[in-house]
Design a protein around this motif. Structure first.
Motif, mmCIF file in Angstrom:
data_model
loop_
_atom_site.group_PDB
_atom_site.id
_atom_site.type_symbol
_atom_site.label_atom_id
_atom_site.label_comp_id
_atom_site.label_asym_id
_atom_site.label_seq_id
_atom_site.Cartn_x
_atom_site.Cartn_y
_atom_site.Cartn_z
ATOM 1 N N PHE A 14 27.132 50.252 36.630
ATOM 2 C CA PHE A 14 28.057 49.395 37.363
ATOM 3 C C PHE A 14 27.394 48.053 37.612
ATOM 4 O O PHE A 14 26.271 47.972 38.121
ATOM 5 C CB PHE A 14 28.466 50.004 38.697
ATOM 6 N N GLU A 15 28.085 46.993 37.217
ATOM 7 C CA GLU A 15 27.619 45.627 37.429
ATOM 8 C C GLU A 15 28.714 44.869 38.158
ATOM 9 O O GLU A 15 29.811 44.657 37.613
ATOM 10 C CB GLU A 15 27.302 44.954 36.098
ATOM 11 N N PRO A 16 28.481 44.459 39.404
ATOM 12 C CA PRO A 16 29.528 43.750 40.152
ATOM 13 C C PRO A 16 29.719 42.326 39.653
ATOM 14 O O PRO A 16 28.791 41.698 39.130
ATOM 15 C CB PRO A 16 28.996 43.764 41.587
ATOM 16 N N ALA A 17 30.920 41.838 39.818
ATOM 17 C CA ALA A 17 31.253 40.483 39.392
ATOM 18 C C ALA A 17 30.473 39.459 40.189
ATOM 19 O O ALA A 17 30.158 39.654 41.367
ATOM 20 C CB ALA A 17 32.750 40.239 39.558
ATOM 21 N N HIS A 18 30.159 38.374 39.512
ATOM 22 C CA HIS A 18 29.589 37.225 40.204
ATOM 23 C C HIS A 18 30.101 35.965 39.506
ATOM 24 O O HIS A 18 30.783 36.025 38.498
ATOM 25 C CB HIS A 18 28.062 37.278 40.236
ATOM 26 N N ARG A 22 37.283 35.578 39.661
ATOM 27 C CA ARG A 22 37.405 37.024 39.712
ATOM 28 C C ARG A 22 38.567 37.437 38.807
ATOM 29 O O ARG A 22 39.697 37.013 39.014
ATOM 30 C CB ARG A 22 37.642 37.514 41.135
ATOM 31 N N GLY A 25 38.756 44.456 36.937
ATOM 32 C CA GLY A 25 37.788 45.468 36.540
ATOM 33 C C GLY A 25 37.759 45.613 35.026
ATOM 34 O O GLY A 25 38.775 45.412 34.357
ATOM 35 N N ALA A 47 30.141 40.480 33.783
ATOM 36 C CA ALA A 47 30.125 40.319 35.235
ATOM 37 C C ALA A 47 30.006 38.849 35.618
ATOM 38 O O ALA A 47 30.627 38.393 36.587
ATOM 39 C CB ALA A 47 28.971 41.124 35.835
ATOM 40 N N ASP A 52 34.196 43.146 37.592
ATOM 41 C CA ASP A 52 33.431 44.310 38.013
ATOM 42 C C ASP A 52 33.383 45.252 36.813
ATOM 43 O O ASP A 52 34.427 45.719 36.342
ATOM 44 C CB ASP A 52 34.101 45.014 39.191
ATOM 45 N N LEU A 101 37.671 52.001 39.125
ATOM 46 C CA LEU A 101 37.965 50.577 39.294
ATOM 47 C C LEU A 101 39.291 50.368 40.015
ATOM 48 O O LEU A 101 39.474 49.365 40.714
ATOM 49 C CB LEU A 101 37.974 49.885 37.938
ATOM 50 N N HIS A 105 40.903 47.361 42.245
ATOM 51 C CA HIS A 105 41.501 46.385 41.331
ATOM 52 C C HIS A 105 42.871 46.854 40.851
ATOM 53 O O HIS A 105 43.062 48.036 40.561
ATOM 54 C CB HIS A 105 40.604 46.171 40.105
#
Length: 217
Positions: A14-18, A22, A25, A47, A52, A101, A105
């Motif tokens: 799992f790699e969260p958005a940055h 946005r 998922g 990401a 996400d 997700l 999302h």
């Protein structure tokens, strides 16, 4: 980047958005080589573009932390894992990633590369709560031409892919003329900077087309 447990009983990266935007998922479906450095880098890049990202460890039931090297032994190991991984199970694992997700999302996408390109196709045909899909050089898609995608999907192929001759791409186009197929002057694996067929300009074009599809679906 960390590990999560999916409801189907396998782990996933799992790699969260940055970044500023946005987008929703995203499930990233691996090549036959497992969740290796290439897939981790792709997850990080997606990401960075606002997703996400979940990358299921589809071969974890065969071997914990499955990784196959980029050589003949690794290819043999990966192909054996493919043979030992039923597609109904792949569908359940992908749906479990979608469900994870879906807790946060409403827009969920899937993309995949090589074997994962076929995973993207199967998910588009069988899974629910997906928004769109983008599949890269999935040779086994031709096994599932009797199934119709439920969501928009784009497919990406290299015109000099020795494993997927253009005649196979033509079969996909004939069976599903509504599906956009992008053909690039490149070989198999042109999207991966770890392989001999890496074509950066074509990879960037395919990336932009994938983001455009996801943004406008």
């Amino acid at each position: 980047m960390g590990l999560i447990e999916l409801g189907s009983g396998i782990p996933a990266l799992f790699e969260p958005a940055h970044g500023k935007k946005r987008r929703g998922g995203l499930i990233v479906a691996q090549e036959i080589f497992g969740l290796n450095a290439n897939i981790k880098a792709l997850c990080a890049r997606f990401a960075g573009d606002g997703f996400d990202v979940v990358a299921p460890a589809y071969f974890n039931r065969i071997e914990a932390d499955f990784i196959a090297p980029y050589d003949q032994d690794g290819i043999a190991k990966g192909l054996a894992a493919v043979r030992d991984t039923p597609w109904d199970q792949v569908t359940r694992d992908t749906q479990a990633a979608i469900d994870h997700l879906g807790q946060t999302h409403s827009r969920i996408f899937v993309t995949g590369f090589c074997w994962g390109g076929t995973v993207a196709w199967v998910a588009a045909c069988r899974c629910h709560s997906l928004t769109a899909a983008s599949g890269f050089y999935g040779r086994m898609i031709n096994m599932f031409l009797a199934e119709t995608p439920r969501v928009p999907i784009h497919l990406h192929y290299g015109d000099s892919d020795s494993g997927i001759p253009l005649a196979m791409v033509d079969e996909v186009a004939a069976a599903h003329p509504q599906v956009p197929i992008h053909i690039y002057p490149a070989g198999h694996g042109f999207f991966s900077d770890r392989g001999k067929d890496y074509a950066p300009e074509q990879a960037d074009l395919a990336w932009s087309r994938t983001l455009d599809l996801f943004d406008h679906t």
